[in-house]
Design a protein around this motif. Sequence first.
Motif, PDB file in Angstrom:
ATOM      1  N   SER A 177       0.806  -1.222   0.000  1.00 19.25           N
ATOM      2  CA  SER A 177       0.000   0.000   0.000  1.00 19.25           C
ATOM      3  C   SER A 177       0.839   1.272   0.000  1.00 19.25           C
ATOM      4  O   SER A 177       0.278   2.350  -0.139  1.00 19.25           O
ATOM      5  CB  SER A 177      -0.932   0.019   1.214  1.00 19.25           C
ATOM      6  N   ASP A 178       2.176   1.180   0.152  1.00 19.99           N
ATOM      7  CA  ASP A 178       2.969   2.411   0.163  1.00 19.99           C
ATOM      8  C   ASP A 178       3.220   2.893  -1.264  1.00 19.99           C
ATOM      9  O   ASP A 178       3.318   2.113  -2.208  1.00 19.99           O
ATOM     10  CB  ASP A 178       4.281   2.231   0.933  1.00 19.99           C
ATOM     11  N   ALA A 179       3.347   4.212  -1.427  1.00 19.57           N
ATOM     12  CA  ALA A 179       3.401   4.836  -2.749  1.00 19.57           C
ATOM     13  C   ALA A 179       4.644   4.443  -3.539  1.00 19.57           C
ATOM     14  O   ALA A 179       4.587   4.312  -4.764  1.00 19.57           O
ATOM     15  CB  ALA A 179       3.330   6.352  -2.605  1.00 19.57           C
ATOM     16  N   LYS A 180       5.769   4.236  -2.866  1.00 20.60           N
ATOM     17  CA  LYS A 180       7.007   3.909  -3.569  1.00 20.60           C
ATOM     18  C   LYS A 180       6.917   2.540  -4.246  1.00 20.60           C
ATOM     19  O   LYS A 180       7.341   2.365  -5.386  1.00 20.60           O
ATOM     20  CB  LYS A 180       8.178   3.942  -2.582  1.00 20.60           C
ATOM     21  N   SER A 181       6.341   1.573  -3.557  1.00 23.10           N
ATOM     22  CA  SER A 181       6.183   0.234  -4.146  1.00 23.10           C
ATOM     23  C   SER A 181       5.094   0.211  -5.215  1.00 23.10           C
ATOM     24  O   SER A 181       5.204  -0.503  -6.206  1.00 23.10           O
ATOM     25  CB  SER A 181       5.838  -0.777  -3.061  1.00 23.10           C
ATOM     26  N   LEU A 182       4.032   0.998  -5.015  1.00 21.14           N
ATOM     27  CA  LEU A 182       2.937   1.014  -5.983  1.00 21.14           C
ATOM     28  C   LEU A 182       3.324   1.729  -7.278  1.00 21.14           C
ATOM     29  O   LEU A 182       2.685   1.523  -8.304  1.00 21.14           O
ATOM     30  CB  LEU A 182       1.698   1.684  -5.379  1.00 21.14           C
ATOM     31  N   ALA A 183       4.379   2.549  -7.252  1.00 24.98           N
ATOM     32  CA  ALA A 183       4.834   3.215  -8.472  1.00 24.98           C
ATOM     33  C   ALA A 183       5.379   2.199  -9.480  1.00 24.98           C
ATOM     34  O   ALA A 183       5.366   2.444 -10.684  1.00 24.98           O
ATOM     35  CB  ALA A 183       5.899   4.247  -8.143  1.00 24.98           C
ATOM     36  N   LYS A 184       5.832   1.048  -8.998  1.00 28.42           N
ATOM     37  CA  LYS A 184       6.362  -0.005  -9.870  1.00 28.42           C
ATOM     38  C   LYS A 184       5.258  -0.893 -10.450  1.00 28.42           C
ATOM     39  O   LYS A 184       5.489  -1.635 -11.389  1.00 28.42           O
ATOM     40  CB  LYS A 184       7.349  -0.870  -9.095  1.00 28.42           C
ATOM     41  N   VAL A 185       4.059  -0.841  -9.882  1.00 25.59           N
ATOM     42  CA  VAL A 185       2.951  -1.703 -10.291  1.00 25.59           C
ATOM     43  C   VAL A 185       2.189  -1.038 -11.441  1.00 25.59           C
ATOM     44  O   VAL A 185       1.902   0.156 -11.396  1.00 25.59           O
ATOM     45  CB  VAL A 185       1.998  -1.956  -9.110  1.00 25.59           C
ATOM     46  N   THR A 186       1.872  -1.816 -12.477  1.00 27.10           N
ATOM     47  CA  THR A 186       1.049  -1.316 -13.577  1.00 27.10           C
ATOM     48  C   THR A 186      -0.200  -2.178 -13.701  1.00 27.10           C
ATOM     49  O   THR A 186      -0.129  -3.404 -13.658  1.00 27.10           O
ATOM     50  CB  THR A 186       1.814  -1.352 -14.916  1.00 27.10           C
ATOM     51  N   VAL A 187      -1.324  -1.512 -13.834  1.00 26.29           N
ATOM     52  CA  VAL A 187      -2.598  -2.182 -14.075  1.00 26.29           C
ATOM     53  C   VAL A 187      -3.064  -1.728 -15.456  1.00 26.29           C
ATOM     54  O   VAL A 187      -3.314  -0.541 -15.668  1.00 26.29           O
ATOM     55  CB  VAL A 187      -3.639  -1.826 -12.999  1.00 26.29           C
ATOM     56  N   THR A 188      -3.142  -2.653 -16.392  1.00 24.02           N
ATOM     57  CA  THR A 188      -3.544  -2.322 -17.751  1.00 24.02           C
ATOM     58  C   THR A 188      -4.957  -2.815 -18.014  1.00 24.02           C
ATOM     59  O   THR A 188      -5.368  -3.848 -17.488  1.00 24.02           O
ATOM     60  CB  THR A 188      -2.589  -2.936 -18.791  1.00 24.02           C
ATOM     61  N   ALA A 189      -5.677  -2.053 -18.825  1.00 24.21           N
ATOM     62  CA  ALA A 189      -7.057  -2.403 -19.158  1.00 24.21           C
ATOM     63  C   ALA A 189      -7.301  -2.111 -20.630  1.00 24.21           C
ATOM     64  O   ALA A 189      -6.666  -1.238 -21.213  1.00 24.21           O
ATOM     65  CB  ALA A 189      -8.020  -1.608 -18.297  1.00 24.21           C
ATOM     66  N   GLU A 190      -8.226  -2.857 -21.196  1.00 24.45           N
ATOM     67  CA  GLU A 190      -8.629  -2.691 -22.589  1.00 24.45           C
ATOM     68  C   GLU A 190     -10.014  -2.057 -22.612  1.00 24.45           C
ATOM     69  O   GLU A 190     -10.924  -2.509 -21.917  1.00 24.45           O
ATOM     70  CB  GLU A 190      -8.671  -4.059 -23.265  1.00 24.45           C
ATOM     71  N   VAL A 191     -10.181  -0.999 -23.398  1.00 25.01           N
ATOM     72  CA  VAL A 191     -11.472  -0.326 -23.496  1.00 25.01           C
ATOM     73  C   VAL A 191     -12.393  -1.165 -24.369  1.00 25.01           C
ATOM     74  O   VAL A 191     -12.066  -1.471 -25.516  1.00 25.01           O
ATOM     75  CB  VAL A 191     -11.306   1.097 -24.076  1.00 25.01           C
ATOM     76  N   LEU A 192     -13.539  -1.544 -23.815  1.00 34.80           N
ATOM     77  CA  LEU A 192     -14.515  -2.327 -24.573  1.00 34.80           C
ATOM     78  C   LEU A 192     -15.444  -1.415 -25.357  1.00 34.80           C
ATOM     79  O   LEU A 192     -15.635  -1.599 -26.556  1.00 34.80           O
ATOM     80  CB  LEU A 192     -15.318  -3.228 -23.630  1.00 34.80           C
ATOM     81  N   ASN A 193     -16.061  -0.435 -24.678  1.00 32.20           N
ATOM     82  CA  ASN A 193     -16.926   0.514 -25.372  1.00 32.20           C
ATOM     83  C   ASN A 193     -17.181   1.739 -24.501  1.00 32.20           C
ATOM     84  O   ASN A 193     -16.962   1.714 -23.295  1.00 32.20           O
ATOM     85  CB  ASN A 193     -18.258  -0.130 -25.796  1.00 32.20           C
TER      86      ASN A 193
END
Length: 102
Positions: free
Chosen positions: A49-65
Amino acid sequence: MVYAVVRAGGRQEKVEVGTIVTMDRIKADKDGNVQLTPVLLVDGDKITSDAKSLAKVTVTAEVLNDLRGPKIVIQKFKNKTGYKKRQGHRQELTRVKITGIK
């Protein structure tokens, strides 16, 4: 089980890979993908939950509509003055499918 809590418009959504989420309208890149900013990451028993570790995490999503929400009617009325006002609103929304949490 890996899941993340991401910022989606003005709200936060709990997502896993394959989850379909409806959120406020966002722009996609030319391939139709979007990067979402994580607020919390749960990877099995480990919680990040800390900001420094979360900066390395990427969540990708595909736009459906892109779509519009239900119509909301706003009515204002003042008694004995003859004042009435009626207004409608439909929120612009985007439906996305989560493709990866890394």
